[in-house]
Motif scaffolding. Structure first.
Motif, PDB file in Angstrom:
ATOM      1  N   ASN A 120      -1.103   7.252  -2.694  1.00 24.07           N
ATOM      2  CA  ASN A 120      -2.299   7.330  -1.850  1.00 24.07           C
ATOM      3  C   ASN A 120      -2.767   8.776  -1.707  1.00 24.07           C
ATOM      4  N   TYR A 142      -0.911   2.026   7.533  1.00 25.45           N
ATOM      5  CA  TYR A 142      -1.853   0.988   7.098  1.00 25.45           C
ATOM      6  C   TYR A 142      -3.012   0.876   8.091  1.00 25.45           C
ATOM      7  N   GLU A 192       0.828  -1.206   0.000  1.00 24.57           N
ATOM      8  CA  GLU A 192       0.000   0.000   0.000  1.00 24.57           C
ATOM      9  C   GLU A 192       0.864   1.258   0.000  1.00 24.57           C
TER      10      GLU A 192
END
Length: 309
Positions: free
Chosen positions: A177, A215, A172
């Motif tokens: 993001n 996360y 991730e």
């Protein structure tokens, strides 16, 4: 609890073996079973590895299986045939199945198909985790599954869960993001709250690298269905939820919402006392009023503290 190291040995049992006294007498006289006698079950705290085999059933039935297993291991061989029949006669059908699973596991038969997700005597940690992954997204089933586990065993399974979460966190982090600025702020709040955990990259065994915390921050927002702003407000007050498995947080949150609704759970509990979200999910219903009261008291002290800053 008993932990037994699994070893690759000559074939000992096949699925079709019937655990009757006669079958056990013949088996005990064989060279294959003589090999098994070299592996002794050990009680107490042990160094746990994924290849070990566990027995964690502490019910009267489970304790009897453990007792019989130890007796069988201590027997000398062919001359103990009548004794084997006597000992096996003390077990009912369910207990014989439990003992069979243990012997199969000790004989390197952990690759047998998984036909149910229940923790079973003889399961290795790897096999237990494979079972857990089959139901981990069903919060009701996952909660019930975890309640069946002996604590030390559950902790070892949790290590495997968090190892996978570290991989997901790294994957991730490599993405672009859109909430990176908010996640960076959450990381800053975490560093202020847990400076030693940042240095150690772990808190009580839970990974606390930057990627891990970010996360968990994102999963926290998803589970509670809240904005970046509200999530940051909560983490700024108390970053403790950032050191907890996000699946645990999700299960507890759902339990709270099931009792008092989303708005009340958020505004009367989590925003006043973020640490309340780490209560065990199965305890929430019985203790919801205590949780609310505690959150109110802690929230009041927090508000008072703000007045004097």
């Amino acid at each position: 609890m008993v932990a037994v190291r699994s070893a690759q040995r000559p074939s000992l049992l096949t699925t079709g073996i019937v655990l009757s006294g006669a079958a056990w007498t013949a088996l005990w006289a064989s060279r294959a079973f003589t090999n098994v006698q070299g592996t002794i079950a050990r009680t107490g705290l042990v160094q746990r590895r994924a290849a070990e085999v566990w027995m964690s059933d502490v019910s009267p039935k489970g304790k009897k299986v453990m007792s019989v297993y130890r007796e069988l291991v201590d027997m000398k061989g062919e001359e103990d045939g009548p004794a084997v029949q006597r000992v096996m006669g003390e077990l009912d059908t369910e207990q014989k199945a439990m003992l069979k699973a243990l012997i199969q596991a000790k004989s390197g038969m952990q690759d047998r198909p998984i036909t149910n997700t229940n923790p079973e005597v003889g399961d290795t940690l790897k096999r237990l985790y494979e079972k857990y992954k089959m139901i981990m997204d069903d919060d009701t089933k996952a909660t019930a599954w975890r309640l069946r586990m002996e604590m030390n065993m559950l902790q070892d399974v949790q290590v495997m869960i968090e190892q996978d979460q570290m991989k997901m966190a790294d994957a991730e982090a490599a993405k672009d993001n859109t909430d990176e600025a908010a996640a960076e702020k959450a990381w800053g709040y975490f560093k202020a709250k847990f400076p030693q955990a940042v240095i150690n990259e772990a808190y009580m065994g839970t990974p606390t690298r930057e990627n891990d915390v970010k996360y968990r921050f994102r999963r926290f927002k998803e589970s509670l269905e809240i904005s970046d702003e509200i999530a940051l407000e909560i983490v700024a007050q108390d970053a403790t939820p950032m050191v907890v498995d996000p699946s645990f947080i999700r299960r507890t949150w759902k339990a709270m919402v099931g009792c008092i609704g989303k708005e009340e759970a958020l505004n009367d509990i989590v925003r006043k006392h973020p640490g309340a979200i780490i209560v065990q999910a199965h305890n929430v219903e019985a203790k919801i009023q205590q949780i609310k009261m505690g959150a109110s008291v802690i929230g009041a002290f927090a508000d008072l503290g703000k007045m004097f800053r």
